[in-house]
Enzyme design. Structure first.
Site, PDB file in Angstrom:
ATOM      1  N   HIS A  50     -12.206 -41.551  24.845  1.00 31.73           N
ATOM      2  CA  HIS A  50     -11.140 -42.687  24.539  1.00 31.73           C
ATOM      3  C   HIS A  50     -11.285 -44.060  25.384  1.00 31.73           C
ATOM      4  CE1 HIS A  50      -8.845 -40.130  21.770  1.00 31.73           C
ATOM      5  NE2 HIS A  50      -8.665 -39.165  22.499  1.00 31.73           N
ATOM      6  N   ARG A  75     -16.290 -36.092  29.842  1.00 33.97           N
ATOM      7  CA  ARG A  75     -15.980 -35.848  28.553  1.00 33.97           C
ATOM      8  C   ARG A  75     -16.914 -36.681  27.621  1.00 33.97           C
ATOM      9  NH1 ARG A  75     -10.019 -35.685  25.802  1.00 33.97           N
ATOM     10  NH2 ARG A  75      -9.887 -37.885  26.400  1.00 33.97           N
ATOM     11  N   ASP A  89     -28.880 -35.698  31.082  1.00 33.25           N
ATOM     12  CA  ASP A  89     -30.012 -36.469  31.689  1.00 33.25           C
ATOM     13  C   ASP A  89     -29.754 -37.574  32.729  1.00 33.25           C
ATOM     14  OD1 ASP A  89     -31.974 -35.143  30.282  1.00 33.25           O
ATOM     15  OD2 ASP A  89     -32.451 -36.633  29.029  1.00 33.25           O
ATOM     16  N   GLU A 153      -7.675 -28.453  20.636  1.00 29.17           N
ATOM     17  CA  GLU A 153      -6.566 -29.539  20.254  1.00 29.17           C
ATOM     18  C   GLU A 153      -5.788 -29.579  18.846  1.00 29.17           C
ATOM     19  OE1 GLU A 153      -8.373 -33.358  21.873  1.00 29.17           O
ATOM     20  OE2 GLU A 153     -10.507 -32.724  21.184  1.00 29.17           O
ATOM     21  N   ASP A 179      -3.044 -33.871  20.942  1.00 32.64           N
ATOM     22  CA  ASP A 179      -3.479 -33.749  19.621  1.00 32.64           C
ATOM     23  C   ASP A 179      -3.009 -32.110  19.267  1.00 32.64           C
ATOM     24  OD1 ASP A 179      -5.323 -35.799  19.066  1.00 32.64           O
ATOM     25  OD2 ASP A 179      -6.460 -35.347  20.737  1.00 32.64           O
TER      26      ASP A 179
END
Length: 272
Positions: A50, A75, A89, A153, A179
């Site tokens: 987000h 996230r 990585d 969610e 959500d």
């Protein structure tokens, strides 16, 4: 060089000790991330879902948090192999995958974090995750220090909780109350009795299954309620909510005091 231990993974798996408490990073600013990491939180969430940040910005945030006592949870924007590979990585060792609906999607998330034959993570020799190739046997040891969190969610995903939690390599469940409430027809009403019941059920099921479970709220009182439900790690607020909330409180206090004062009764104005 030794592979750094994943303190967050160990903290949420511990059967005793204080509940890990963290916060969300929404500003995308390394200085703010560093400040929040110094504020006493156990972890901070670097949010790429987000917040409009890309991989180079994520690296700057991870570096900032690494200089503090807090752990970083990253996230990723989606349950996507390329995004997971780039985050790993770049040095992320705890990944949160949003909107996981079933066990198959959870298995894919885990596979994205494992090298073959256990998974499909692409192999790169010199990258930040391996400390630029200086960690001995990184390819065979990396998985042991990775933490995979999958987000529940929706009501449909919650119905699949037991199957999702049983997927090998899933270290924790994270329930997204905003959500979840939207999927139940209660958009913006996370305090609705039906939503409360689902959130209570999720914590109870995770406890029954022996799976750590996390949740977030911007309201400290609601976070305390979630702890009563049985959630084993929690996030409260965000850098921006705490900054804006604090600013509004200070501003309201000063303005209220100024309105109460009689004209001309304040301190003499002078140079500062």
């Amino acid at each position: 060089m030794e592979l750094p231990l994943n303190r967050f993974k160990r903290a949420i798996a511990a059967s005793a000790g204080p509940v890990p408490v963290g916060t969300w990073l929404l500003s995308g600013a390394p200085s703010t991330a560093e400040a929040m990491g110094c504020a006493g939180f156990d972890f901070v969430v670097v949010d790429m879902e987000h917040v409009p940040i890309d991989t180079p910005q994520m690296v700057d945030l991870l570096r900032a948090v690494a200089a503090t006592p807090a752990a970083a949870v990253t996230r990723v924007p989606w349950n996507d192999m390329v995004m997971a590979k780039r985050a790993l990585d770049a040095g992320a060792n705890t990944l949160m995958f949003p909107f996981v609906q079933n066990a198959d999607e959870a298995r894919r998330a885990v596979a994205y974090t494992r090298y073959p034959p256990e998974g499909v993570r692409g192999v790169a020799g010199l990258q930040r995750g391996s400390r630029y190739g200086t960690v001995a046997d990184y390819l065979t040891r990396a998985a042991a220090e990775l933490c995979v969190i999958v987000q529940i969610e929706t009501a449909d995903a919650l119905a699949q909780l037991e199957a999702i939690a049983a997927v090998p390599g899933v270290d924790s469940i994270f329930v997204g109350p905003a959500d979840l409430s939207a999927s139940m027809g209660h958009l913006g009403d996370m305090d609705h009795p039906a939503v409360r019941e689902k959130l209570r059920f999720a914590a109870s099921e995770c406890r029954r299954l022996g799976k750590p479970c996390g949740i977030v709220s911007f309201d400290p009182d609601m976070v305390l309620r979630y702890l009563d439900y049985g959630y084993t790690w929690v996030a409260v607020g965000s850098d921006l909510s705490l900054m804006v909330g604090g600013a509004q409180q200070h501003l309201a206090r000063v303005r209220a005091g100024g309105d109460a004062a009689a004209p001309g009764s304040g301190p003499a104005q002078g140079a500062h």
